[in-house]
Scaffold this motif. Sequence first.
Motif, PDB file in Angstrom:
ATOM      1  N   PHE A  18       0.835  -1.202   0.000  1.00 45.57           N
ATOM      2  CA  PHE A  18       0.000   0.000   0.000  1.00 45.57           C
ATOM      3  C   PHE A  18       0.873   1.257   0.000  1.00 45.57           C
ATOM      4  O   PHE A  18       0.624   2.205  -0.760  1.00 45.57           O
ATOM      5  CB  PHE A  18      -0.922   0.012   1.214  1.00 45.57           C
ATOM      6  N   ALA A  19       1.903   1.262   0.850  1.00 41.91           N
ATOM      7  CA  ALA A  19       2.774   2.431   0.966  1.00 41.91           C
ATOM      8  C   ALA A  19       3.455   2.735  -0.364  1.00 41.91           C
ATOM      9  O   ALA A  19       3.531   3.896  -0.798  1.00 41.91           O
ATOM     10  CB  ALA A  19       3.814   2.205   2.057  1.00 41.91           C
ATOM     11  N   GLU A  20       3.941   1.703  -1.022  1.00 38.78           N
ATOM     12  CA  GLU A  20       4.667   1.922  -2.273  1.00 38.78           C
ATOM     13  C   GLU A  20       3.735   2.318  -3.419  1.00 38.78           C
ATOM     14  O   GLU A  20       4.097   3.144  -4.265  1.00 38.78           O
ATOM     15  CB  GLU A  20       5.465   0.669  -2.626  1.00 38.78           C
ATOM     16  N   LYS A  21       2.530   1.753  -3.428  1.00 34.96           N
ATOM     17  CA  LYS A  21       1.599   2.033  -4.521  1.00 34.96           C
ATOM     18  C   LYS A  21       0.862   3.355  -4.355  1.00 34.96           C
ATOM     19  O   LYS A  21       0.686   4.112  -5.333  1.00 34.96           O
ATOM     20  CB  LYS A  21       0.589   0.891  -4.638  1.00 34.96           C
ATOM     21  N   TYR A  22       0.427   3.652  -3.116  1.00 33.09           N
ATOM     22  CA  TYR A  22      -0.431   4.815  -2.887  1.00 33.09           C
ATOM     23  C   TYR A  22       0.266   5.992  -2.211  1.00 33.09           C
ATOM     24  O   TYR A  22       0.018   7.146  -2.557  1.00 33.09           O
ATOM     25  CB  TYR A  22      -1.653   4.416  -2.050  1.00 33.09           C
ATOM     26  N   VAL A  23       1.105   5.703  -1.231  1.00 35.08           N
ATOM     27  CA  VAL A  23       1.713   6.784  -0.447  1.00 35.08           C
ATOM     28  C   VAL A  23       2.948   7.352  -1.130  1.00 35.08           C
ATOM     29  O   VAL A  23       3.142   8.574  -1.159  1.00 35.08           O
ATOM     30  CB  VAL A  23       2.057   6.303   0.977  1.00 35.08           C
ATOM     31  N   GLY A  24       3.765   6.486  -1.701  1.00 33.80           N
ATOM     32  CA  GLY A  24       4.978   6.945  -2.367  1.00 33.80           C
ATOM     33  C   GLY A  24       4.733   8.061  -3.378  1.00 33.80           C
ATOM     34  O   GLY A  24       5.408   9.098  -3.348  1.00 33.80           O
ATOM     35  N   PRO A  25       3.739   7.923  -4.261  1.00 33.57           N
ATOM     36  CA  PRO A  25       3.511   8.951  -5.284  1.00 33.57           C
ATOM     37  C   PRO A  25       3.088  10.317  -4.731  1.00 33.57           C
ATOM     38  O   PRO A  25       3.239  11.327  -5.436  1.00 33.57           O
ATOM     39  CB  PRO A  25       2.395   8.340  -6.145  1.00 33.57           C
ATOM     40  N   ILE A  26       2.534  10.351  -3.509  1.00 37.16           N
ATOM     41  CA  ILE A  26       2.077  11.652  -2.983  1.00 37.16           C
ATOM     42  C   ILE A  26       2.912  12.133  -1.789  1.00 37.16           C
ATOM     43  O   ILE A  26       2.619  13.175  -1.202  1.00 37.16           O
ATOM     44  CB  ILE A  26       0.578  11.596  -2.605  1.00 37.16           C
ATOM     45  N   ALA A  27       3.966  11.397  -1.421  1.00 37.71           N
ATOM     46  CA  ALA A  27       4.754  11.747  -0.238  1.00 37.71           C
ATOM     47  C   ALA A  27       5.404  13.127  -0.366  1.00 37.71           C
ATOM     48  O   ALA A  27       5.354  13.942   0.568  1.00 37.71           O
ATOM     49  CB  ALA A  27       5.824  10.687   0.017  1.00 37.71           C
ATOM     50  N   ARG A  28       5.999  13.400  -1.535  1.00 38.97           N
ATOM     51  CA  ARG A  28       6.654  14.699  -1.700  1.00 38.97           C
ATOM     52  C   ARG A  28       5.636  15.826  -1.819  1.00 38.97           C
ATOM     53  O   ARG A  28       5.894  16.951  -1.381  1.00 38.97           O
ATOM     54  CB  ARG A  28       7.563  14.680  -2.933  1.00 38.97           C
ATOM     55  N   ARG A  29       4.483  15.544  -2.388  1.00 36.43           N
ATOM     56  CA  ARG A  29       3.444  16.573  -2.458  1.00 36.43           C
ATOM     57  C   ARG A  29       2.951  16.940  -1.063  1.00 36.43           C
ATOM     58  O   ARG A  29       2.716  18.108  -0.759  1.00 36.43           O
ATOM     59  CB  ARG A  29       2.272  16.085  -3.322  1.00 36.43           C
TER      60      ARG A  29
END
Length: 380
Positions: A18-29
Amino acid sequence: MSLLTQEHELVRKTARDFAEKYVGPIARRMDRENYYPRDILRDAGKLGILTPTVPPEYGGGGGDLRSVVVILEELGRVSGGFSLLVEAYGVLFADALKNFGSAGQKEEVLPKVAAGEKIGAFALSEPCCGSDAAAIQTRAERRGGEWVINGAKMWITNGLYADYYLVAARTGPREARHKAITVFLLRRSSCVEASPIEVMGVRGTGTAELKFNDCSVGEDEIVGELNGGWRVLMHTLDVGRVAISGVALGIARGAFEEALAWARSRELFGKRLVEFQNAQFELAEMLASIETARALTYYAAYLYDVGSPEFLLMSHVAKLQAARLAVDVTRRAVQMEGGYGYSKESKAEMFYRDAKILEIGEGTNEVMKYVIYKLLEKSS
């Protein structure tokens, strides 16, 4: 003896994917824009990650404290902000309501919160009082058949967007301190004024200052007992201190993994950075710190899960050490990356800022040491 079961490892895989698929893409935002990931919370809710200890009949994960720690570690490895958001949401609010709420409160609120449809926040700290929670000034006064709440709260994670608040309020004289505090379940309405707070790290968590202006709640919105709020608060914070240690563990892992990759790819003086003994020693120190934090955090969670009386002491030991070690590991990661580590392009830089709150929130290092010493005196 392994402190984790096969079920915990399955939870870890779910959280990591979940973290890699969903959270990773928005972490820097989240970090750059202070973006609150409302839609991602709904996705987390579908997997039981958002409220790990809430029973399945309410839509939660039905797990124990070790499950919480594993989930927060995997989320924190990608985003300290998202991990802390879930910790405050799933433990400080949802787990507290699960443990102390009435049947009616749980039936109404927990399914919505577990699904990510409604957001919950734990409102304790005030402008006057952070470490000295017994000195809070927010008051709840009886007027007719209702309680009316007035006051202000500060540094409330998820507070800006919350639909429900667990509000600690004084229901007796200030001199009574912790003996005159009650926790109320308050629904968001026009009586709640929420203002955003810009923070150094763990951004995108909806951190807010709250003002309550004649907020009315019924007698049936007391969580626990009248003037029995201190028990609710202390139990919740003790559990939260282990949970936030899982956040610390994840943040340290994320920074270490980036520093290791950097050291393996960076070239200077005709060699890779990782070939220099100093870099090897630094990486070894970082890994040793992470494994120390892991052992303490998993052990403290295990003690809670088996009902050990040693839990109280170890929850504070784990919080103190995991927070300090996370700050140190992220500092070393930034140093290893040099000028790049000091830039906003570096994830280590983000993790470094994220880590500092761990030495402040849910009990400062100084409060942890104070409690540890008090427990030492009590046992001797």
